[in-house]
Design a protein around this motif. Structure first.
Motif, PDB file in Angstrom:
ATOM      1  N   ALA A  14       1.310 -30.567  -2.586  1.00  9.92           N
ATOM      2  CA  ALA A  14       2.736 -30.154  -2.934  1.00  9.92           C
ATOM      3  C   ALA A  14       3.123 -28.749  -2.147  1.00  9.92           C
ATOM      4  N   GLY A  15       2.424 -28.585  -0.960  1.00  6.14           N
ATOM      5  CA  GLY A  15       2.728 -27.390  -0.312  1.00  6.14           C
ATOM      6  C   GLY A  15       1.976 -26.255  -0.381  1.00  6.14           C
ATOM      7  N   HIS A  16       1.022 -26.345  -1.409  1.00  4.18           N
ATOM      8  CA  HIS A  16       0.150 -25.292  -1.903  1.00  4.18           C
ATOM      9  C   HIS A  16      -1.041 -25.221  -1.217  1.00  4.18           C
ATOM     10  N   LEU A  17      -1.807 -24.440  -0.742  1.00  7.11           N
ATOM     11  CA  LEU A  17      -3.256 -24.492  -0.139  1.00  7.11           C
ATOM     12  C   LEU A  17      -4.087 -24.235  -0.998  1.00  7.11           C
ATOM     13  N   LEU A  18      -4.972 -25.604  -1.420  1.00  7.83           N
ATOM     14  CA  LEU A  18      -5.824 -25.615  -2.408  1.00  7.83           C
ATOM     15  C   LEU A  18      -7.263 -25.049  -2.015  1.00  7.83           C
ATOM     16  N   SER A  19      -7.634 -25.362  -0.738  1.00  4.06           N
ATOM     17  CA  SER A  19      -8.779 -25.018  -0.488  1.00  4.06           C
ATOM     18  C   SER A  19      -8.910 -25.026   1.144  1.00  4.06           C
ATOM     19  N   ARG A  20      -9.806 -24.318   1.533  1.00  6.54           N
ATOM     20  CA  ARG A  20      -9.960 -24.040   3.234  1.00  6.54           C
ATOM     21  C   ARG A  20     -11.451 -23.797   3.278  1.00  6.54           C
ATOM     22  N   GLU A  21     -12.144 -24.558   4.204  1.00  5.21           N
ATOM     23  CA  GLU A  21     -13.562 -24.210   4.490  1.00  5.21           C
ATOM     24  C   GLU A  21     -13.659 -24.630   5.963  1.00  5.21           C
ATOM     25  N   THR A  22     -14.772 -24.102   6.515  1.00  3.08           N
ATOM     26  CA  THR A  22     -15.400 -24.290   7.727  1.00  3.08           C
ATOM     27  C   THR A  22     -16.352 -25.504   7.597  1.00  3.08           C
ATOM     28  N   VAL A  23     -16.218 -26.568   8.527  1.00  3.78           N
ATOM     29  CA  VAL A  23     -16.755 -27.721   8.570  1.00  3.78           C
ATOM     30  C   VAL A  23     -17.127 -28.237  10.177  1.00  3.78           C
ATOM     31  N   GLY A  24     -18.221 -28.911  10.146  1.00 10.73           N
ATOM     32  CA  GLY A  24     -18.495 -29.548  11.232  1.00 10.73           C
ATOM     33  C   GLY A  24     -17.609 -30.770  11.317  1.00 10.73           C
ATOM     34  N   ALA A  25     -17.063 -30.877  12.776  1.00  5.88           N
ATOM     35  CA  ALA A  25     -16.149 -31.972  12.996  1.00  5.88           C
ATOM     36  C   ALA A  25     -16.203 -32.250  14.458  1.00  5.88           C
ATOM     37  N   PRO A  26     -15.830 -33.295  14.888  1.00 10.96           N
ATOM     38  CA  PRO A  26     -15.589 -33.771  16.333  1.00 10.96           C
ATOM     39  C   PRO A  26     -14.362 -33.089  16.592  1.00 10.96           C
ATOM     40  N   GLN A  27     -14.170 -32.842  17.927  1.00  9.16           N
ATOM     41  CA  GLN A  27     -12.691 -32.314  18.526  1.00  9.16           C
ATOM     42  C   GLN A  27     -11.641 -33.406  18.228  1.00  9.16           C
ATOM     43  N   GLY A  28     -10.549 -32.865  17.665  1.00  6.80           N
ATOM     44  CA  GLY A  28      -9.236 -33.486  17.461  1.00  6.80           C
ATOM     45  C   GLY A  28      -8.899 -33.114  16.113  1.00  6.80           C
ATOM     46  N   SER A  29      -8.077 -34.079  15.310  1.00 13.71           N
ATOM     47  CA  SER A  29      -7.667 -33.780  14.197  1.00 13.71           C
ATOM     48  C   SER A  29      -7.449 -35.098  13.308  1.00 13.71           C
ATOM     49  N   VAL A  30      -7.861 -34.862  11.835  1.00 15.09           N
ATOM     50  CA  VAL A  30      -7.661 -36.009  11.096  1.00 15.09           C
ATOM     51  C   VAL A  30      -6.832 -35.465   9.856  1.00 15.09           C
ATOM     52  N   VAL A  31      -5.451 -36.091   9.965  1.00 13.23           N
ATOM     53  CA  VAL A  31      -4.614 -35.871   8.674  1.00 13.23           C
ATOM     54  C   VAL A  31      -4.504 -37.054   7.810  1.00 13.23           C
ATOM     55  N   ALA A  32      -4.992 -36.715   6.649  1.00 13.52           N
ATOM     56  CA  ALA A  32      -4.730 -37.743   5.630  1.00 13.52           C
ATOM     57  C   ALA A  32      -3.820 -37.220   4.506  1.00 13.52           C
ATOM     58  N   VAL A  33      -2.623 -38.196   4.335  1.00 18.71           N
ATOM     59  CA  VAL A  33      -1.557 -37.856   3.493  1.00 18.71           C
ATOM     60  C   VAL A  33      -1.907 -39.094   2.381  1.00 18.71           C
ATOM     61  N   GLU A  34      -2.160 -38.254   0.956  1.00 15.37           N
ATOM     62  CA  GLU A  34      -2.043 -39.082  -0.107  1.00 15.37           C
ATOM     63  C   GLU A  34      -1.046 -39.033  -1.169  1.00 15.37           C
ATOM     64  N   GLN A  35      -0.637 -39.842  -2.094  1.00 10.46           N
ATOM     65  CA  GLN A  35       0.100 -39.653  -3.090  1.00 10.46           C
ATOM     66  C   GLN A  35       1.415 -39.373  -2.557  1.00 10.46           C
ATOM     67  N   LEU A  36       1.908 -40.026  -1.467  1.00  6.98           N
ATOM     68  CA  LEU A  36       3.261 -39.579  -0.926  1.00  6.98           C
ATOM     69  C   LEU A  36       4.281 -39.730  -2.060  1.00  6.98           C
ATOM     70  N   PHE A  37       5.327 -38.683  -1.976  1.00  9.43           N
ATOM     71  CA  PHE A  37       6.424 -38.727  -2.973  1.00  9.43           C
ATOM     72  C   PHE A  37       5.960 -38.439  -4.556  1.00  9.43           C
ATOM     73  N   PHE A  38       4.776 -38.155  -4.627  1.00  8.96           N
ATOM     74  CA  PHE A  38       4.220 -37.950  -5.961  1.00  8.96           C
ATOM     75  C   PHE A  38       5.215 -36.966  -6.986  1.00  8.96           C
ATOM     76  N   ASN A  39       5.764 -36.053  -6.164  1.00 10.88           N
ATOM     77  CA  ASN A  39       6.623 -34.948  -7.135  1.00 10.88           C
ATOM     78  C   ASN A  39       7.994 -35.162  -6.528  1.00 10.88           C
ATOM     79  N   THR A  40       8.375 -36.201  -5.959  1.00 15.03           N
ATOM     80  CA  THR A  40       9.916 -36.464  -5.785  1.00 15.03           C
ATOM     81  C   THR A  40       9.864 -37.950  -6.191  1.00 15.03           C
TER      82      THR A  40
END
Ligand code: ADP
Ligand code: MG
Length: 602
Positions: free
Chosen positions: A127-153
């Motif tokens: 809901a717009g609040h940054l909960l965690s942030r960490e450095t991880v190993g990952a391939p180049q590129g991006s993965v965006v996972a969106v869960e529980q869409l509209f749970f707060n609307t």
């Protein structure tokens, strides 16, 4: 209530509403971001029509560790610097709103690694609040996972359509972007099942085959003309129109297969859609629409994409010139590739059922006896045979009406067949004057009542196909069909799932034994698309009506005297002989006194 400033949280939720209307909007924004990041492969995974999960993974340039969190702030973008940039936007995104909007109304996890960086970043935002942030190993590129869409609307959640509607909108979006970016490998899954994928060969035709099957794809006509649009200024504008359009023999029940892109952006524009339909003027049966995939390329300054947060509406600098350019490009291609058939090439079909036209025994017809809207290319009536006759499509509106009630159930008067006019109407002589019967409507009624009688007895005769017929559908239509397979089976259509979005028709209702089985099934699917209500009985009724319409004798078919007499006898047996199942009259009565008045005898 006093005036106060909305909290940041509420303000961003309101703003988010404009960008993220439904799951498909999230898919759109994430796919656009991946394309802007120059991805060569994009995987879209969806669960529960996007309510549970939407995940978009790309192999694009990624976001640096320093920028990762910033990307989720409102108005954060790497695509725009100054106000001048707004006049020439070359990326799909530019407003810097999407990630912020999506994150405001869901739970987002992003893993990204930028080109040239050795480690990736993983962010979790609720809901717009940054909960965690960490450095991880990952391939180049991006993965965006969106869960529980509209749970707060919850308000938004309530307005979502059925699971399948949301799925279909996502399918439409991904397939359209796959068409616009044939060099990108797309892969779409719903609930773990592969729904659609492309090979990224760079050839548009490959994507078209993936979507529509070889047979349809290869019928499409390529627009090669570099239409130069004349602006009001009389200067020539460097606008190019390319793409594919269907030949007149290939048409659909709705506009959904007309897809427009401007500089690689999928847009909706009713005027340009109309320009394409207009290009088919008189070439298509009434109520039918072409398939078209049109790519417009023009200097960035000639189109304003900053009209709406969703960026699907755009404004053109010279809309009229563009309208003309599109219409001309399509029309020219149609005329070059498919010279309009003239009436004397028309071959009336002699049988009640469809037969492949036999050109060797072509009977030249005199000039058309039809007028006005009936002056359609007759050639199409017999040969294409299917759901595309004058009589049935001219009254597409009437289709929406429910079956009309029994009009007193009175018997038809005794009628003597006089003849047939316009290969569409049967003229009869009765005790009260003249009766003019619409052969298609009448036959539809006859077949409908026969079908309903069998249905009531619990047995609809089905006709097995020796070889079976393959049908390939775009994912959205395939989903619809799959849902209704059990219903179709009850009605005599035995259809097997045959790989991804492919189906094998094993049997059809006996009424359709002489029709093209794939076309018959396709027409049913198109009807299902039109049906908004999920009521199963309505769906059944619609399918039954479609089957009868398909099987019924068409306008344009010459009937023998015996056939006409048989039709009238069968109509006499009907409970509701006065109307077709869609509520249109089966015949018009002109009384002797009307005739007398017309001739000035009274
Ligand atoms: P916009 O696309 O309008 O710039 P977004 O909110 O969609 O706004 O994204 C913000 C920024 O995040 C983008 O400008 C881009 O720099 C970065 N970004 C978002 N998604 C991706 C992605 N898949 N790959 C690389 N960068 C991305
Ligand atoms: Mg974006």
């Amino acid at each position: 209530m006093s005036i106060h400033i909305l909290s940041e949280q509420l303000a961003s939720q309101i703003a988010a509403g404009e960008v993220v209307e439904r799951p498909a909007s999230v898919v759109k924004e994430l796919v656009e971001n991946a394309l802007d990041a120059e991805a060569t492969a994009i995987n879209v995974d969806v669960r529960l029509g996007g309510r549970q999960l939407i995940q978009v993974a790309d192999d694009g340039m990624g976001i640096t560790a320093a920028d990762a969190a910033v990307a989720f702030r409102r108005h954060a973008t790497s695509k725009l610097q100054s106000v001048e940039d707004l006049t020439a936007i070359g990326t799909l995104g530019f407003r810097g709103e999407a990630l912020a909007a999506v994150a405001a109304v869901s739970q987002v996890t992003m893993v990204t690694r930028a080109m040239g960086e050795s480690a990736g970043t993983r962010l979790v935002i609720h809901a717009g609040h940054l909960l965690s942030r960490e450095t991880v190993g990952a391939p180049q590129g991006s993965v965006v996972a969106v869960e529980q869409l509209f749970f707060n609307t919850p308000a938004r959640l309530k307005f979502l359509k059925s699971l399948n509607t949301e799925k279909r909108l996502i399918d439409e979006l991904v397939t359209n972007y796959a068409l616009a970016y044939p060099h990108v490998r797309f892969r779409l899954t719903h609930d773990g099942r592969l729904t659609f994928q492309t090979a990224g060969t760079g050839r548009l035709l490959d994507v078209l085959v993936e979507l529509h099957g070889v047979e349809t794809a290869h019928q499409l006509l390529e627009i090669k003309s570099q239409a130069q649009a004349e602006a009001q200024t009389n200067a020539t504008l460097p606008i190019t129109v390319t793409g594919f359009v269907s030949p007149p023999a290939l048409h659909r029940a709705n506009r959904q297969q007309i897809v427009l892109f401007v500089n690689g952006r999928w847009i909706k524009d009713s005027k340009l859609t109309y320009a394409i339909i207009e290009a088919y003027h008189t070439l298509l049966p009434v109520g039918r629409f072409p398939m078209a995939l049109i790519f417009l390329t023009m200097p960035l300054e000639l189109v304003d994409v900053n009209v709406h947060p969703a960026k699907t509406e755009v404004r053109f600098r010279y809309p009229n010139a563009l309208f003309g350019a599109v219409q001309r490009a399509v029309r020219e291609q149609l005329l070059t590739d498919t010279p309009v058939r003239t009436f004397d090439q028309f071959v009336p079909a002699r049988s009640w059922h469809w037969q492949p036209p036999n050109y060797s025994s072509a009977v030249p017809l005199p000039a058309t006896p039809f007028d006005g809207q009936l002056a359609m290319p007759l050639s199409r009536l017999s040969a294409t045979s299917f759901g595309s006759t004058l009589a049935d499509d001219a009254h597409a509106e009437a289709e929406q009406q429910p079956d009309t009630p029994n009009l007193g159930g009175e018997r038809l008067p005794l009628m003597r067949v006089v003849g047939q006019i316009g290969a569409a109407y049967i003229v009869t002589d009765g005790p009260q004057g003249m009766y003019l019967m619409d052969q298609h409507a009448a036959h539809e009624r006859v077949l409908y009542e026969q079908f309903m009688a069998d249905w009531a007895k619990g047995g609809v005769a089905s006709q097995g196909l020796v070889a079976g017929a393959m049908v390939q559908l775009p994912p959205s239509q395939a989903t619809l069909l799959e849902e209704q397979l059990p219903t179709l089976a009850k009605l005599g259509f035995m259809v097997d799932i045959f790989g991804m979005n492919s189906f094998m028709v094993r049997a059809v209702p006996a009424l359709l034994a002489h029709q093209d089985p794939s076309k018959a099934l396709l027409a049913v699917v198109e009807d299902l698309e039109k049906e908004k209500t999920p009521l199963q009985e309505r769906i059944e009724a619609r399918i039954i009506k479609r089957v009868c319409k398909t099987a019924a004798v068409k306008a344009g078919q010459t009937l023998s005297l015996a056939e006409m007499q048989a039709l009238i006898q069968q109509l006499e047996q009907c409970h509701n002989p006065h109307t077709c199942p869609h509520g249109r009259p089966t015949f018009i009565h002109i009384s002797l006194s009307q005739l007398a008045r017309g001739f000035g005898r009274t």
